[in-house]
Write an enzyme that holds these catalytic residues in place. Structure first.
Site, PDB file in Angstrom:
ATOM      1  N   ALA A  76      47.642  37.501  43.990  1.00 48.28           N
ATOM      2  CA  ALA A  76      48.705  38.448  43.691  1.00 48.28           C
ATOM      3  C   ALA A  76      49.495  38.740  44.968  1.00 48.28           C
ATOM      4  O   ALA A  76      49.017  38.503  46.075  1.00 48.28           O
ATOM      5  CB  ALA A  76      48.119  39.746  43.129  1.00 48.28           C
ATOM      6  N   GLY A  95      44.390  36.768  41.369  1.00 44.85           N
ATOM      7  CA  GLY A  95      45.162  36.688  40.142  1.00 44.85           C
ATOM      8  C   GLY A  95      45.428  35.268  39.689  1.00 44.85           C
ATOM      9  O   GLY A  95      45.620  35.008  38.499  1.00 44.85           O
ATOM     10  N   GLU A 151      42.377  34.272  37.858  1.00 41.84           N
ATOM     11  CA  GLU A 151      42.381  35.042  36.612  1.00 41.84           C
ATOM     12  C   GLU A 151      43.354  34.453  35.600  1.00 41.84           C
ATOM     13  O   GLU A 151      43.060  34.406  34.399  1.00 41.84           O
ATOM     14  CB  GLU A 151      42.712  36.504  36.919  1.00 41.84           C
ATOM     15  CG  GLU A 151      41.570  37.222  37.631  1.00 41.84           C
ATOM     16  CD  GLU A 151      41.921  38.627  38.072  1.00 41.84           C
ATOM     17  OE1 GLU A 151      41.219  39.572  37.654  1.00 41.84           O
ATOM     18  OE2 GLU A 151      42.910  38.787  38.827  1.00 41.84           O
ATOM     19  N   GLU A 159      38.909  39.822  45.934  1.00 44.59           N
ATOM     20  CA  GLU A 159      39.429  41.192  45.918  1.00 44.59           C
ATOM     21  C   GLU A 159      38.575  42.200  46.673  1.00 44.59           C
ATOM     22  O   GLU A 159      39.119  43.136  47.285  1.00 44.59           O
ATOM     23  CB  GLU A 159      39.602  41.661  44.453  1.00 44.59           C
ATOM     24  CG  GLU A 159      40.797  41.069  43.731  1.00 44.59           C
ATOM     25  CD  GLU A 159      40.524  39.719  43.092  1.00 44.59           C
ATOM     26  OE1 GLU A 159      41.367  39.239  42.320  1.00 44.59           O
ATOM     27  OE2 GLU A 159      39.439  39.129  43.374  1.00 44.59           O
TER      28      GLU A 159
END
Length: 260
Positions: free
Chosen positions: A66, A112, A115, A135
């Site tokens: 991200a 992300g 994900e 993360e």
């Protein structure tokens, strides 16, 4: 439709979506997440699209994570909204799409990015791919479904280790874990994905959509996967694709599925 951060190309029943932010290693910012939502929605609504491939531009990254600069100063409420909104408009949206989605992981798939790949219906990786959920090294946890989908795909112990160590695994380990279905040299990645997608396009889109619902039901609280399968199986009998598929089989010819 034109996009700022994506390249979208459709041919022979396959739509390929490429995240095109090479200078940011294709990191997901909010604008890109919104554009991905629109691109997936458009492809799903296109009767000519029977399969979707998602990949990243360049040779380094699928999605390197991200865009941290967007949320580094968020508070609790803003962080909660970030995760909820992202899951709704992209990650859960992709998982429940009626058109099958293949992730072509062409390099780093972190945070992300992993994900997003896990939200797809299955994954193919290049041999230089690296995957992880880093993360906790930033003082946060995966927020786009990573804690749930990684556990579903690789098991609780492996998921806990990957999340807690914030480490990366290579493509071959991901293959051994069951996180990806195939590993190939990078120059063969999209060709293999196209080959698999082409096989999918020859089958009944309505039946595939029903199968996606049935498989996903096993992982959703309050749903009985077996009962969902029974219902979706029965619904297939009312479709034109069922009539065409069974007729083609009895007549010893190839089916020509047009959908319903």
């Amino acid at each position: 439709m034109s996009y700022t951060n994506l390249l979208v190309y459709s041919e022979n029943g396959i739509t390929t979506i490429t995240i095109n932010r090479p200078k940011k290693l294709n990191a997901l910012n909010q604008d890109t997440i919104q554009e991905l939502h629109l691109a997936f929605k458009a492809a799903d609504n296109d009767n000519n699209t029977k399969a979707i491939i998602i990949t990243g531009s360049g040779e380094k990254a699928f999605v390197a994570g991200a865009d941290i600069s967007e949320f580094a100063d968020f508070d609790v409420e803003e962080g909660t909204h970030l995760a909820a909104n992202g899951q709704k408009i992209l990650f859960d949206f992709v998982e429940n799409l009626s058109t099958p989605v293949i992730a072509a992981i062409n390099g780093f798939a972190l945070g992300g990015g992993l994900e997003l790949a896990m939200a797809c219906h299955f994954r193919v990786a290049s041999d230089n791919a690296k995957m992880g959920l880093p993360e906790v090294s930033l003082g946060v946890i995966p927020g786009y479904g990573g804690t749930q989908r990684l556990t579903q795909l690789v098991g609780k112990g492996r998921a806990m280790e990957m999340i807690m160590t914030a480490g990366m695994i290579d493509a071959n380990k991901a293959l051994g874990y069951g996180l990806v279905n195939h590993v190939v040299p990078q120059n063969e990645l999209l060709d293999l994905c196209d080959t698999i997608a082409t096989k999918i396009t020859r089958n009944s889109s309505t039946a595939i959509s029903a199968a996606i619902k049935a498989v996903n039901a096993n992982f959703k609280e309050g749903l009985n996967g077996y009962q969902t399968e029974i219902i979706e199986f029965g619904n297939c009998f009312g479709t034109n694709d069922f009539k065409e598929g069974t007729s083609a089989f009895l007549e010893k010819r190839k089916a020509n599925f047009l959908g319903n």
